[in-house]
Design a protein around this motif. Structure first.
Motif, PDB file in Angstrom:
ATOM      1  N   ALA A 179       0.836  -1.208   0.000  1.00 50.48           N
ATOM      2  CA  ALA A 179       0.000   0.000   0.000  1.00 50.48           C
ATOM      3  C   ALA A 179       0.870   1.257   0.000  1.00 50.48           C
ATOM      4  CB  ALA A 179      -0.934  -0.007   1.208  1.00 50.48           C
TER       5      ALA A 179
ATOM      6  N   SER B 222       1.446   1.925  -5.300  1.00 48.47           N
ATOM      7  CA  SER B 222       0.309   1.003  -5.340  1.00 48.47           C
ATOM      8  C   SER B 222      -0.980   1.683  -5.778  1.00 48.47           C
ATOM      9  CB  SER B 222       0.110   0.346  -3.970  1.00 48.47           C
ATOM     10  OG  SER B 222      -0.332   1.297  -3.010  1.00 48.47           O
ATOM     11  N   GLY B 223      -1.140   2.953  -5.460  1.00 48.11           N
ATOM     12  CA  GLY B 223      -2.361   3.657  -5.847  1.00 48.11           C
ATOM     13  C   GLY B 223      -2.580   3.665  -7.343  1.00 48.11           C
TER      14      GLY B 223
ATOM     15  N   TYR C 152      -3.887   0.073  -8.174  1.00 47.38           N
ATOM     16  CA  TYR C 152      -5.273  -0.171  -7.767  1.00 47.38           C
ATOM     17  C   TYR C 152      -6.249   0.618  -8.646  1.00 47.38           C
ATOM     18  CZ  TYR C 152      -3.280  -2.307  -3.580  1.00 47.38           C
ATOM     19  OH  TYR C 152      -2.573  -3.108  -2.723  1.00 47.38           O
ATOM     20  N   GLU C 153      -5.897   1.847  -8.977  1.00 45.86           N
ATOM     21  CA  GLU C 153      -6.772   2.649  -9.835  1.00 45.86           C
ATOM     22  C   GLU C 153      -6.933   1.994 -11.196  1.00 45.86           C
ATOM     23  OE1 GLU C 153      -8.192   5.427 -12.729  1.00 45.86           O
ATOM     24  OE2 GLU C 153      -6.155   4.578 -12.750  1.00 45.86           O
TER      25      GLU C 153
ATOM     26  N   LYS D 194      -6.249   2.695   1.150  1.00 49.72           N
ATOM     27  CA  LYS D 194      -6.408   2.180  -0.214  1.00 49.72           C
ATOM     28  C   LYS D 194      -7.730   1.442  -0.360  1.00 49.72           C
ATOM     29  CE  LYS D 194      -2.456   3.543  -1.977  1.00 49.72           C
ATOM     30  NZ  LYS D 194      -2.013   4.444  -0.899  1.00 49.72           N
TER      31      LYS D 194
ATOM     32  N   GLU E  72     -10.420   4.030  -0.781  1.00 50.90           N
ATOM     33  CA  GLU E  72     -10.304   4.776  -2.033  1.00 50.90           C
ATOM     34  C   GLU E  72     -10.684   3.932  -3.239  1.00 50.90           C
ATOM     35  OE1 GLU E  72      -7.001   7.538  -4.406  1.00 50.90           O
ATOM     36  OE2 GLU E  72      -6.464   6.514  -2.527  1.00 50.90           O
ATOM     37  N   PHE E  73     -10.371   2.617  -3.183  1.00 51.61           N
ATOM     38  CA  PHE E  73     -10.542   1.782  -4.369  1.00 51.61           C
ATOM     39  C   PHE E  73     -11.532   0.633  -4.160  1.00 51.61           C
ATOM     40  CE2 PHE E  73      -6.227   3.623  -4.633  1.00 51.61           C
ATOM     41  CZ  PHE E  73      -6.422   4.388  -5.769  1.00 51.61           C
TER      42      PHE E  73
END
Length: 346
Positions: free
Chosen positions: A17, A21-22, A25-26, A50, A53-54
Protein backbone atom coordinates in the motif's frame (compact mmCIF):
# COMPACT_ATOMS: atom_id res chain seq x y z
CA UNK A 1 -29.73 -8.27 -24.07
CA UNK A 2 -26.02 -8.86 -23.39
CA UNK A 3 -24.50 -6.92 -20.49
CA UNK A 4 -21.83 -4.57 -21.80
CA UNK A 5 -19.93 -4.88 -18.50
CA UNK A 6 -19.00 -8.54 -17.99
CA UNK A 7 -18.76 -10.09 -14.56
CA UNK A 8 -15.15 -10.15 -13.30
CA UNK A 9 -13.40 -13.25 -14.61
CA UNK A 10 -10.29 -12.97 -12.43
CA UNK A 11 -10.02 -12.68 -8.65
CA UNK A 12 -6.95 -10.83 -7.42
CA UNK A 13 -5.31 -10.13 -4.09
CA UNK A 14 -2.66 -7.46 -3.63
CA UNK A 15 0.22 -6.99 -1.23
CA UNK A 16 1.45 -3.45 -0.63
CA UNK A 17 0.00 0.00 0.00
CA UNK A 18 2.93 2.31 -0.70
CA UNK A 19 3.24 5.27 -3.03
CA UNK A 20 3.07 3.43 -6.34
CA UNK A 21 0.31 1.00 -5.34
CA UNK A 22 -2.36 3.66 -5.85
CA UNK A 23 -1.62 3.75 -9.57
CA UNK A 24 -2.04 -0.01 -9.77
CA UNK A 25 -5.27 -0.17 -7.77
CA UNK A 26 -6.77 2.65 -9.84
CA UNK A 27 -5.90 0.79 -13.04
CA UNK A 28 -7.39 -2.50 -11.79
CA UNK A 29 -10.63 -0.66 -11.13
CA UNK A 30 -10.84 0.17 -14.84
CA UNK A 31 -10.36 -3.43 -15.96
CA UNK A 32 -13.81 -5.06 -15.81
CA UNK A 33 -12.52 -8.64 -15.84
CA UNK A 34 -10.70 -8.13 -12.52
CA UNK A 35 -11.86 -7.74 -8.95
CA UNK A 36 -9.34 -7.04 -6.18
CA UNK A 37 -10.84 -9.03 -3.32
CA UNK A 38 -8.33 -8.29 -0.56
CA UNK A 39 -5.21 -6.38 0.38
CA UNK A 40 -2.39 -6.99 2.83
CA UNK A 41 0.16 -4.49 4.09
CA UNK A 42 2.53 -4.16 7.05
CA UNK A 43 0.90 -0.89 8.08
CA UNK A 44 -2.84 -1.45 8.37
CA UNK A 45 -3.76 2.23 8.27
CA UNK A 46 -2.20 2.62 4.82
CA UNK A 47 -4.07 -0.45 3.60
CA UNK A 48 -7.35 0.91 4.97
CA UNK A 49 -6.81 4.13 3.02
CA UNK A 50 -6.41 2.18 -0.21
CA UNK A 51 -9.41 0.01 0.62
CA UNK A 52 -11.62 3.06 1.07
CA UNK A 53 -10.30 4.78 -2.03
CA UNK A 54 -10.54 1.78 -4.37
CA UNK A 55 -13.42 -0.25 -2.85
CA UNK A 56 -11.34 -3.23 -1.76
CA UNK A 57 -13.48 -5.24 0.69
CA UNK A 58 -11.06 -7.21 2.89
CA UNK A 59 -7.80 -6.63 4.79
CA UNK A 60 -5.34 -9.24 6.04
CA UNK A 61 -2.46 -8.55 8.40
CA UNK A 62 -0.80 -11.75 7.14
CA UNK A 63 -0.39 -12.01 3.36
CA UNK A 64 0.13 -15.76 3.64
CA UNK A 65 -3.30 -16.17 5.23
CA UNK A 66 -4.78 -13.94 2.53
CA UNK A 67 -3.44 -16.11 -0.29
CA UNK A 68 -4.52 -19.28 1.49
CA UNK A 69 -8.04 -18.12 2.32
CA UNK A 70 -8.86 -16.11 -0.79
CA UNK A 71 -7.49 -18.62 -3.34
CA UNK A 72 -6.94 -15.88 -5.96
CA UNK A 73 -6.41 -16.28 -9.68
CA UNK A 74 -3.44 -13.94 -9.38
CA UNK A 75 -1.38 -12.03 -6.84
CA UNK A 76 -0.25 -8.45 -7.40
CA UNK A 77 3.02 -7.88 -5.49
CA UNK A 78 3.74 -4.21 -4.78
CA UNK A 79 6.30 -4.58 -1.97
CA UNK A 80 10.05 -3.88 -1.60
CA UNK A 81 12.34 -6.09 -3.69
CA UNK A 82 13.81 -7.99 -0.75
CA UNK A 83 10.34 -9.44 0.00
CA UNK A 84 9.58 -10.70 -3.51
CA UNK A 85 11.21 -14.13 -3.37
CA UNK A 86 9.20 -15.33 -0.38
CA UNK A 87 5.89 -13.91 -1.61
CA UNK A 88 6.37 -15.23 -5.15
CA UNK A 89 7.20 -18.67 -3.79
CA UNK A 90 4.03 -18.75 -1.67
CA UNK A 91 1.87 -17.53 -4.55
CA UNK A 92 3.37 -20.14 -6.87
CA UNK A 93 2.74 -22.86 -4.26
CA UNK A 94 -0.91 -21.80 -4.22
CA UNK A 95 -1.08 -22.03 -8.02
CA UNK A 96 -1.77 -18.31 -8.48
CA UNK A 97 -0.44 -16.30 -11.38
CA UNK A 98 1.94 -13.50 -10.37
CA UNK A 99 2.49 -9.91 -11.42
CA UNK A 100 5.45 -8.51 -9.49
CA UNK A 101 6.83 -5.00 -9.25
CA UNK A 102 10.42 -4.19 -10.06
CA UNK A 103 13.16 -4.18 -8.89
CA UNK A 104 12.54 -7.92 -9.02
CA UNK A 105 15.10 -8.81 -6.32
CA UNK A 106 18.27 -7.38 -4.76
CA UNK A 107 20.51 -9.60 -6.93
CA UNK A 108 20.42 -11.23 -10.35
CA UNK A 109 20.83 -14.69 -8.80
CA UNK A 110 17.79 -14.17 -6.55
CA UNK A 111 15.82 -12.88 -9.54
CA UNK A 112 16.70 -16.06 -11.44
CA UNK A 113 15.45 -18.18 -8.55
CA UNK A 114 12.12 -16.31 -8.53
CA UNK A 115 11.65 -16.90 -12.25
CA UNK A 116 12.74 -20.54 -12.07
CA UNK A 117 10.46 -21.24 -9.12
CA UNK A 118 7.41 -19.84 -10.94
CA UNK A 119 8.31 -21.80 -14.07
CA UNK A 120 8.79 -25.04 -12.11
CA UNK A 121 5.43 -24.50 -10.35
CA UNK A 122 3.72 -24.00 -13.71
CA UNK A 123 2.28 -20.57 -12.87
CA UNK A 124 2.16 -17.50 -15.12
CA UNK A 125 4.66 -14.82 -14.08
CA UNK A 126 5.09 -11.24 -15.30
CA UNK A 127 7.20 -8.33 -14.10
CA UNK A 128 5.24 -5.06 -13.80
CA UNK A 129 7.57 -3.30 -16.24
CA UNK A 130 5.49 -0.35 -17.41
CA UNK A 131 7.85 2.10 -19.15
CA UNK A 132 7.74 0.23 -22.46
CA UNK A 133 3.95 0.72 -22.29
CA UNK A 134 4.18 4.51 -22.22
CA UNK A 135 2.28 5.63 -25.33
CA UNK A 136 5.22 7.49 -26.88
CA UNK A 137 7.37 4.35 -26.77
CA UNK A 138 4.55 2.28 -28.29
CA UNK A 139 4.21 4.87 -31.05
CA UNK A 140 7.96 4.93 -31.74
CA UNK A 141 7.91 1.14 -32.00
CA UNK A 142 4.99 1.34 -34.44
CA UNK A 143 6.89 3.86 -36.57
CA UNK A 144 9.95 1.61 -36.62
CA UNK A 145 7.88 -1.46 -37.51
CA UNK A 146 6.32 0.33 -40.47
CA UNK A 147 9.65 1.69 -41.68
CA UNK A 148 8.56 5.29 -41.23
CA UNK A 149 12.06 6.59 -40.54
CA UNK A 150 14.07 3.60 -41.70
CA UNK A 151 16.36 1.42 -39.61
CA UNK A 152 17.59 2.73 -36.23
CA UNK A 153 21.11 4.14 -36.03
CA UNK A 154 21.33 5.85 -32.64
CA UNK A 155 18.95 6.66 -29.78
CA UNK A 156 19.66 9.34 -27.18
CA UNK A 157 17.55 9.80 -24.04
CA UNK A 158 18.17 12.62 -21.57
CA UNK A 159 16.53 12.28 -18.12
CA UNK A 160 16.48 14.93 -15.39
CA UNK A 161 13.87 14.26 -12.69
CA UNK A 162 15.10 16.78 -10.10
CA UNK A 163 13.64 14.84 -7.17
CA UNK A 164 16.96 13.83 -5.63
CA UNK A 165 18.65 17.01 -4.44
CA UNK A 166 18.76 18.40 -0.89
CA UNK A 167 18.79 16.84 2.55
CA UNK A 168 15.17 15.64 2.26
CA UNK A 169 15.64 13.93 -1.12
CA UNK A 170 12.99 11.23 -1.81
CA UNK A 171 11.49 11.46 1.69
CA UNK A 172 8.06 12.66 0.59
CA UNK A 173 7.40 9.86 -1.89
CA UNK A 174 9.84 6.93 -1.78
CA UNK A 175 12.16 7.33 1.24
CA UNK A 176 13.66 3.85 0.84
CA UNK A 177 15.51 5.19 -2.21
CA UNK A 178 17.91 6.92 0.20
CA UNK A 179 19.19 3.59 1.52
CA UNK A 180 19.54 1.65 -1.73
CA UNK A 181 23.26 0.86 -2.20
CA UNK A 182 22.49 0.96 -5.92
CA UNK A 183 19.88 3.50 -7.02
CA UNK A 184 19.90 5.07 -10.47
CA UNK A 185 20.43 1.94 -12.55
CA UNK A 186 18.88 -0.64 -10.21
CA UNK A 187 15.67 1.33 -9.68
CA UNK A 188 15.27 3.75 -12.61
CA UNK A 189 17.57 3.05 -15.55
CA UNK A 190 16.36 -0.56 -15.58
CA UNK A 191 13.15 0.87 -17.10
CA UNK A 192 15.10 2.42 -19.96
CA UNK A 193 17.23 -0.67 -20.47
CA UNK A 194 14.05 -2.68 -20.91
CA UNK A 195 12.52 -0.02 -23.17
CA UNK A 196 15.67 0.23 -25.31
CA UNK A 197 15.53 -3.57 -25.74
CA UNK A 198 11.89 -3.25 -26.76
CA UNK A 199 12.70 -0.57 -29.33
CA UNK A 200 16.09 -1.64 -30.70
CA UNK A 201 16.61 -5.32 -29.84
CA UNK A 202 19.15 -7.16 -27.74
CA UNK A 203 22.02 -5.31 -26.06
CA UNK A 204 25.44 -6.86 -26.66
CA UNK A 205 27.77 -4.40 -24.88
CA UNK A 206 27.60 -1.56 -22.36
CA UNK A 207 30.01 1.11 -21.15
CA UNK A 208 29.02 3.18 -18.11
CA UNK A 209 30.13 6.09 -15.95
CA UNK A 210 28.13 6.44 -12.71
CA UNK A 211 28.42 8.84 -9.79
CA UNK A 212 26.68 10.02 -6.63
CA UNK A 213 25.84 13.74 -6.55
CA UNK A 214 23.81 13.95 -3.34
CA UNK A 215 25.89 12.91 -0.30
CA UNK A 216 22.83 12.14 1.86
CA UNK A 217 21.99 8.99 -0.14
CA UNK A 218 23.92 5.71 -0.44
CA UNK A 219 23.66 4.90 -4.13
CA UNK A 220 24.48 6.55 -7.44
CA UNK A 221 22.08 9.19 -8.78
CA UNK A 222 23.69 10.20 -12.09
CA UNK A 223 25.38 8.54 -15.00
CA UNK A 224 25.94 8.10 -18.70
CA UNK A 225 25.57 4.67 -20.29
CA UNK A 226 26.45 3.68 -23.85
CA UNK A 227 24.65 0.64 -25.26
CA UNK A 228 25.56 -1.37 -28.36
CA UNK A 229 22.90 -3.57 -29.97
CA UNK A 230 23.09 -6.76 -32.01
CA UNK A 231 21.60 -4.82 -34.95
CA UNK A 232 24.57 -2.42 -34.99
CA UNK A 233 22.55 0.45 -33.49
CA UNK A 234 23.76 2.34 -30.42
CA UNK A 235 22.06 4.28 -27.64
CA UNK A 236 23.04 6.64 -24.84
CA UNK A 237 21.14 7.12 -21.61
CA UNK A 238 22.15 10.40 -19.96
CA UNK A 239 20.34 10.16 -16.61
CA UNK A 240 20.39 12.31 -13.51
CA UNK A 241 17.91 12.37 -10.60
CA UNK A 242 19.65 15.36 -8.97
CA UNK A 243 19.35 18.26 -11.41
CA UNK A 244 15.98 19.65 -12.39
CA UNK A 245 14.21 19.60 -15.73
CA UNK A 246 12.70 22.65 -17.41
CA UNK A 247 9.16 21.27 -17.58
CA UNK A 248 6.30 21.31 -15.11
CA UNK A 249 5.96 17.52 -14.91
CA UNK A 250 9.39 15.88 -15.41
CA UNK A 251 7.99 12.45 -14.46
CA UNK A 252 5.43 12.50 -17.29
CA UNK A 253 7.86 11.31 -19.98
CA UNK A 254 10.95 11.31 -17.69
CA UNK A 255 12.89 13.18 -20.34
CA UNK A 256 13.48 13.86 -23.99
CA UNK A 257 14.48 11.56 -26.83
CA UNK A 258 16.07 11.67 -30.27
CA UNK A 259 16.20 8.64 -32.56
CA UNK A 260 18.39 8.82 -35.68
CA UNK A 261 17.61 6.35 -38.46
CA UNK A 262 18.51 5.65 -42.06
CA UNK A 263 15.66 7.75 -43.52
CA UNK A 264 15.71 10.62 -41.02
CA UNK A 265 15.11 11.18 -37.33
CA UNK A 266 12.41 11.42 -34.69
CA UNK A 267 12.45 13.74 -31.69
CA UNK A 268 10.26 13.70 -28.60
CA UNK A 269 10.14 16.61 -26.16
CA UNK A 270 9.63 16.21 -22.43
CA UNK A 271 5.95 17.14 -22.83
CA UNK A 272 5.50 14.07 -25.12
CA UNK A 273 5.10 16.09 -28.34
CA UNK A 274 6.82 14.37 -31.24
CA UNK A 275 8.36 15.53 -34.49
CA UNK A 276 9.73 13.67 -37.50
CA UNK A 277 12.24 14.93 -40.04
CA UNK A 278 12.95 12.77 -43.06
CA UNK A 279 16.24 13.41 -44.84
CA UNK A 280 15.96 16.41 -47.14
CA UNK A 281 12.45 17.28 -45.96
CA UNK A 282 11.11 19.84 -43.46
CA UNK A 283 10.51 18.90 -39.84
CA UNK A 284 6.84 18.07 -39.18
CA UNK A 285 4.78 17.48 -36.08
CA UNK A 286 3.66 13.91 -35.52
CA UNK A 287 0.28 13.43 -33.89
CA UNK A 288 -0.51 10.33 -31.87
CA UNK A 289 -2.81 9.31 -29.04
CA UNK A 290 -1.73 9.75 -25.41
CA UNK A 291 -3.28 10.96 -22.18
CA UNK A 292 -1.93 12.53 -18.99
CA UNK A 293 -3.80 10.28 -16.56
CA UNK A 294 -2.71 7.86 -13.83
CA UNK A 295 1.07 7.53 -14.27
CA UNK A 296 3.26 8.46 -17.26
CA UNK A 297 0.69 8.33 -20.04
CA UNK A 298 -1.48 5.67 -18.35
CA UNK A 299 1.20 3.03 -18.82
CA UNK A 300 0.18 1.25 -15.60
CA UNK A 301 -3.27 0.59 -17.02
CA UNK A 302 -1.74 -0.54 -20.31
CA UNK A 303 0.63 -3.08 -18.75
CA UNK A 304 -2.11 -4.43 -16.47
CA UNK A 305 -4.53 -4.65 -19.39
CA UNK A 306 -1.84 -6.65 -21.20
CA UNK A 307 -1.41 -8.95 -18.18
CA UNK A 308 -5.16 -9.68 -18.05
CA UNK A 309 -5.46 -10.17 -21.82
CA UNK A 310 -2.60 -12.67 -21.78
CA UNK A 311 -3.96 -14.52 -18.75
CA UNK A 312 -7.27 -14.96 -20.53
CA UNK A 313 -5.84 -15.79 -23.97
CA UNK A 314 -2.83 -17.86 -22.92
CA UNK A 315 -0.48 -15.67 -24.95
CA UNK A 316 2.99 -14.86 -23.61
CA UNK A 317 3.57 -11.72 -21.57
CA UNK A 318 6.01 -9.22 -23.05
CA UNK A 319 7.85 -8.97 -19.72
CA UNK A 320 7.74 -12.64 -18.79
CA UNK A 321 10.37 -13.85 -16.37
CA UNK A 322 12.94 -15.24 -18.79
CA UNK A 323 12.81 -12.11 -20.94
CA UNK A 324 13.18 -9.80 -17.96
CA UNK A 325 16.25 -11.67 -16.78
CA UNK A 326 17.93 -10.43 -19.97
CA UNK A 327 17.18 -6.87 -18.89
CA UNK A 328 18.57 -7.59 -15.42
CA UNK A 329 21.75 -9.11 -16.87
CA UNK A 330 22.33 -5.76 -18.62
CA UNK A 331 21.83 -3.96 -15.28
CA UNK A 332 24.60 -6.10 -13.78
CA UNK A 333 26.82 -5.40 -16.78
CA UNK A 334 26.32 -1.65 -16.34
CA UNK A 335 27.53 -1.81 -12.74
CA UNK A 336 30.48 -4.01 -13.72
CA UNK A 337 31.45 -1.52 -16.41
CA UNK A 338 31.23 1.41 -13.98
CA UNK A 339 33.38 -0.50 -11.47
CA UNK A 340 36.04 -1.64 -13.94
CA UNK A 341 36.09 1.25 -16.40
CA UNK A 342 35.76 -1.23 -19.26
CA UNK A 343 33.08 -2.12 -21.77
CA UNK A 344 31.18 -5.24 -20.66
CA UNK A 345 29.13 -7.78 -22.59
CA UNK A 346 26.01 -8.91 -20.65
Amino acid sequence: MQDSCPEPALKAVAIGAGYFSGFQYEAWNRIPEVTVAAISNRTESKARQKMAEFSIPRFYADWREMIDRERPDFVDIITPPETHAEICAQAALAGAAIVCQKPLAPTLDESRRIVENARDAGVRFMVHENFRWQPWHREIKRILRTGGIGSPIHLYFRMRTGDGWGEDAYLSRQPFFRDYPRLLVYETAVHFIDTFRYLLGEIVEVYAKLRRLNPVIRGEDAGQILFSFASGATAVLDANRYNEAEVESPRFTFGELRLDATRGHLAMAADSSMRIKLLGEPMRAHDYTRADINFAGDCVYSVQRHFVDCLLSGEAFESHGEDYLRTLSVVDAVYESADTGCAVRP
